[in-house]
Design a protein around this motif. Structure first.
Motif, PDB file in Angstrom:
ATOM      1  N   ALA A   1       0.817  -1.213   0.000  1.00  0.00           N
ATOM      2  CA  ALA A   1       0.000   0.000   0.000  1.00  0.00           C
ATOM      3  C   ALA A   1       0.853   1.266   0.000  1.00  0.00           C
ATOM      4  CB  ALA A   1      -0.943   0.004   1.204  1.00  0.00           C
ATOM      5  N   SER A   2       1.977   1.234   0.710  1.00  0.00           N
ATOM      6  CA  SER A   2       2.831   2.424   0.820  1.00  0.00           C
ATOM      7  C   SER A   2       3.957   2.424  -0.211  1.00  0.00           C
ATOM      8  CB  SER A   2       3.430   2.501   2.227  1.00  0.00           C
ATOM      9  OG  SER A   2       4.274   1.370   2.459  1.00  0.00           O
ATOM     10  N   ASP A   3       4.069   1.341  -0.981  1.00  0.00           N
ATOM     11  CA  ASP A   3       5.149   1.165  -1.953  1.00  0.00           C
ATOM     12  C   ASP A   3       6.517   1.297  -1.280  1.00  0.00           C
ATOM     13  OD1 ASP A   3       5.939   0.490  -4.539  1.00  0.00           O
ATOM     14  OD2 ASP A   3       6.256   2.589  -5.099  1.00  0.00           O
ATOM     15  N   ASP A   4       6.614   0.802  -0.047  1.00  0.00           N
ATOM     16  CA  ASP A   4       7.853   0.853   0.734  1.00  0.00           C
ATOM     17  C   ASP A   4       8.324  -0.580   0.971  1.00  0.00           C
ATOM     18  OD1 ASP A   4       9.935   1.111   2.522  1.00  0.00           O
ATOM     19  OD2 ASP A   4       8.814   2.279   3.994  1.00  0.00           O
ATOM     20  N   PHE A   5       9.227  -1.031   0.130  1.00  0.00           N
ATOM     21  CA  PHE A   5       9.736  -2.399   0.231  1.00  0.00           C
ATOM     22  C   PHE A   5      11.160  -2.432   0.775  1.00  0.00           C
ATOM     23  CE2 PHE A   5       6.355  -2.529  -2.877  1.00  0.00           C
ATOM     24  CZ  PHE A   5       5.633  -3.629  -2.448  1.00  0.00           C
ATOM     25  N   ASN A   6      11.564  -1.364   1.462  1.00  0.00           N
ATOM     26  CA  ASN A   6      12.886  -1.322   2.078  1.00  0.00           C
ATOM     27  C   ASN A   6      13.019  -2.518   3.019  1.00  0.00           C
ATOM     28  OD1 ASN A   6      15.117  -0.770   3.744  1.00  0.00           O
ATOM     29  ND2 ASN A   6      14.804   1.426   3.589  1.00  0.00           N
ATOM     30  N   PRO A   7      14.044  -3.371   2.835  1.00  0.00           N
ATOM     31  CA  PRO A   7      14.174  -4.568   3.672  1.00  0.00           C
ATOM     32  C   PRO A   7      14.243  -4.288   5.175  1.00  0.00           C
ATOM     33  CG  PRO A   7      15.683  -4.687   1.817  1.00  0.00           C
ATOM     34  CD  PRO A   7      15.072  -3.313   1.806  1.00  0.00           C
ATOM     35  N   VAL A   8      14.702  -3.110   5.555  1.00  0.00           N
ATOM     36  CA  VAL A   8      14.762  -2.809   6.988  1.00  0.00           C
ATOM     37  C   VAL A   8      13.358  -2.724   7.581  1.00  0.00           C
ATOM     38  CG1 VAL A   8      14.779  -0.279   7.027  1.00  0.00           C
ATOM     39  CG2 VAL A   8      16.142  -1.539   8.691  1.00  0.00           C
ATOM     40  N   HIS A   9      12.335  -2.493   6.734  1.00  0.00           N
ATOM     41  CA  HIS A   9      10.951  -2.433   7.206  1.00  0.00           C
ATOM     42  C   HIS A   9      10.226  -3.764   7.041  1.00  0.00           C
ATOM     43  CE1 HIS A   9      11.358   2.016   5.981  1.00  0.00           C
ATOM     44  NE2 HIS A   9      11.785   1.843   7.200  1.00  0.00           N
ATOM     45  N   THR A  10      10.712  -4.622   6.169  1.00  0.00           N
ATOM     46  CA  THR A  10       9.976  -5.844   5.844  1.00  0.00           C
ATOM     47  C   THR A  10      10.705  -7.124   6.218  1.00  0.00           C
ATOM     48  OG1 THR A  10      10.879  -5.832   3.597  1.00  0.00           O
ATOM     49  CG2 THR A  10       8.750  -4.741   3.921  1.00  0.00           C
ATOM     50  N   ASP A  11      11.961  -7.040   6.603  1.00  0.00           N
ATOM     51  CA  ASP A  11      12.747  -8.241   6.890  1.00  0.00           C
ATOM     52  C   ASP A  11      13.303  -8.171   8.303  1.00  0.00           C
ATOM     53  OD1 ASP A  11      14.977 -10.090   7.082  1.00  0.00           O
ATOM     54  OD2 ASP A  11      14.798 -10.318   4.912  1.00  0.00           O
ATOM     55  N   GLU A  12      12.933  -9.138   9.123  1.00  0.00           N
ATOM     56  CA  GLU A  12      13.330  -9.158  10.534  1.00  0.00           C
ATOM     57  C   GLU A  12      14.850  -9.091  10.706  1.00  0.00           C
ATOM     58  OE1 GLU A  12      12.488 -11.881  14.502  1.00  0.00           O
ATOM     59  OE2 GLU A  12      11.826 -12.586  12.553  1.00  0.00           O
ATOM     60  N   ALA A  13      15.594  -9.772   9.845  1.00  0.00           N
ATOM     61  CA  ALA A  13      17.053  -9.777   9.978  1.00  0.00           C
ATOM     62  C   ALA A  13      17.636  -8.382   9.777  1.00  0.00           C
ATOM     63  CB  ALA A  13      17.670 -10.757   8.988  1.00  0.00           C
ATOM     64  N   TYR A  14      17.139  -7.647   8.789  1.00  0.00           N
ATOM     65  CA  TYR A  14      17.645  -6.299   8.542  1.00  0.00           C
ATOM     66  C   TYR A  14      17.248  -5.330   9.652  1.00  0.00           C
ATOM     67  CZ  TYR A  14      19.031  -7.623   3.832  1.00  0.00           C
ATOM     68  OH  TYR A  14      19.629  -8.207   2.764  1.00  0.00           O
ATOM     69  N   ALA A  15      16.146  -5.596  10.325  1.00  0.00           N
ATOM     70  CA  ALA A  15      15.665  -4.696  11.369  1.00  0.00           C
ATOM     71  C   ALA A  15      16.324  -4.964  12.720  1.00  0.00           C
ATOM     72  CB  ALA A  15      14.152  -4.827  11.512  1.00  0.00           C
ATOM     73  N   ALA A  16      17.091  -6.048  12.841  1.00  0.00           N
ATOM     74  CA  ALA A  16      17.710  -6.421  14.122  1.00  0.00           C
ATOM     75  C   ALA A  16      18.716  -5.375  14.588  1.00  0.00           C
ATOM     76  CB  ALA A  16      18.400  -7.775  13.990  1.00  0.00           C
ATOM     77  N   LYS A  17      18.820  -5.216  15.890  1.00  0.00           N
ATOM     78  CA  LYS A  17      19.818  -4.310  16.465  1.00  0.00           C
ATOM     79  C   LYS A  17      21.179  -4.980  16.540  1.00  0.00           C
ATOM     80  CE  LYS A  17      16.529  -1.625  19.069  1.00  0.00           C
ATOM     81  NZ  LYS A  17      16.007  -1.254  20.363  1.00  0.00           N
TER      82      LYS A  17
ATOM     83  N   VAL B   1      27.700  -8.638  11.545  1.00  0.00           N
ATOM     84  CA  VAL B   1      27.606  -7.179  11.455  1.00  0.00           C
ATOM     85  C   VAL B   1      27.007  -6.702  10.136  1.00  0.00           C
ATOM     86  CG1 VAL B   1      29.448  -6.789  13.126  1.00  0.00           C
ATOM     87  CG2 VAL B   1      30.006  -6.949  10.694  1.00  0.00           C
ATOM     88  N   LYS B   2      26.909  -7.609   9.134  1.00  0.00           N
ATOM     89  CA  LYS B   2      26.315  -7.261   7.841  1.00  0.00           C
ATOM     90  C   LYS B   2      25.597  -8.471   7.277  1.00  0.00           C
ATOM     91  CE  LYS B   2      29.677  -3.853   6.256  1.00  0.00           C
ATOM     92  NZ  LYS B   2      30.629  -3.507   5.185  1.00  0.00           N
ATOM     93  N   ILE B   3      24.521  -8.207   6.538  1.00  0.00           N
ATOM     94  CA  ILE B   3      23.847  -9.223   5.735  1.00  0.00           C
ATOM     95  C   ILE B   3      23.707  -8.633   4.343  1.00  0.00           C
ATOM     96  CG2 ILE B   3      21.718 -10.503   5.339  1.00  0.00           C
ATOM     97  CD1 ILE B   3      21.253 -10.541   8.341  1.00  0.00           C
ATOM     98  N   ASP B   4      24.241  -9.331   3.356  1.00  0.00           N
ATOM     99  CA  ASP B   4      24.204  -8.850   1.974  1.00  0.00           C
ATOM    100  C   ASP B   4      24.744  -7.427   1.854  1.00  0.00           C
ATOM    101  OD1 ASP B   4      23.074 -11.263   1.188  1.00  0.00           O
ATOM    102  OD2 ASP B   4      21.029 -10.501   1.308  1.00  0.00           O
ATOM    103  N   GLY B   5      25.790  -7.120   2.615  1.00  0.00           N
ATOM    104  CA  GLY B   5      26.407  -5.797   2.556  1.00  0.00           C
ATOM    105  C   GLY B   5      25.701  -4.720   3.349  1.00  0.00           C
TER     106      GLY B   5
ATOM    107  N   GLY C   1      22.274  -3.290  12.912  1.00  0.00           N
ATOM    108  CA  GLY C   1      22.460  -2.284  13.969  1.00  0.00           C
ATOM    109  C   GLY C   1      23.380  -1.184  13.482  1.00  0.00           C
ATOM    110  N   ASN C   2      24.429  -0.924  14.253  1.00  0.00           N
ATOM    111  CA  ASN C   2      25.374   0.127  13.860  1.00  0.00           C
ATOM    112  C   ASN C   2      26.547  -0.409  13.047  1.00  0.00           C
ATOM    113  OD1 ASN C   2      26.971  -1.131  15.719  1.00  0.00           O
ATOM    114  ND2 ASN C   2      27.107   0.581  17.147  1.00  0.00           N
ATOM    115  N   GLY C   3      26.483  -1.694  12.657  1.00  0.00           N
ATOM    116  CA  GLY C   3      27.535  -2.282  11.826  1.00  0.00           C
ATOM    117  C   GLY C   3      28.710  -2.808  12.617  1.00  0.00           C
ATOM    118  N   ALA C   4      28.598  -2.824  13.932  1.00  0.00           N
ATOM    119  CA  ALA C   4      29.670  -3.337  14.798  1.00  0.00           C
ATOM    120  C   ALA C   4      29.074  -4.407  15.721  1.00  0.00           C
ATOM    121  CB  ALA C   4      30.265  -2.198  15.626  1.00  0.00           C
TER     122      ALA C   4
END
Length: 105
Positions: free
Chosen positions: A44-60, A75-79, A83-86
């Protein structure tokens, strides 16, 4: 006399209609986040950013481990940074405890 809360609970939508609103009102609505609801909202919002739709990307923070190996922070998934990358505080503490217990064995 009809109370405002009675009107709201009786409304078929479960929410408010414009005539029921007045300055100073507050409301809460509990919504259970399911994969279906998240997918529908993304569509509906045309927002497919993985950080909003994928639990792994949203993890701290994230880590992997096994019974015979150490705790390895992820510290990274698919680049994309987790979280903060550390390494996070929890995975760092678990890794430290793992080595402490391994040295005692």
């Amino acid at each position: 006399a009809c109370r405002m809360v009675d009107l709201v609970q009786q409304h078929p939508s479960g929410g408010y209609i414009l005539d029921e609103l007045h300055v100073g009102m507050a409301a809460e609505k509990l919504v259970v986040a399911t994969e279906d609801r998240i997918r529908l909202f993304a569509e509906a919002s045309d927002d497919f950013n993985p950080v909003h739709t994928d639990e792994a990307y949203a993890a701290k923070e994230a880590f992997i481990t096994s019974a015979s190996q150490t705790v390895m922070p992820v510290v990274k998934i698919d680049g994309r940074p987790i979280g903060n990358g550390a390494p996070g505080l929890l995975s760092s503490a678990l890794r430290k405890d793992y080595y402490r217990h391994a040295e005692m064995s």
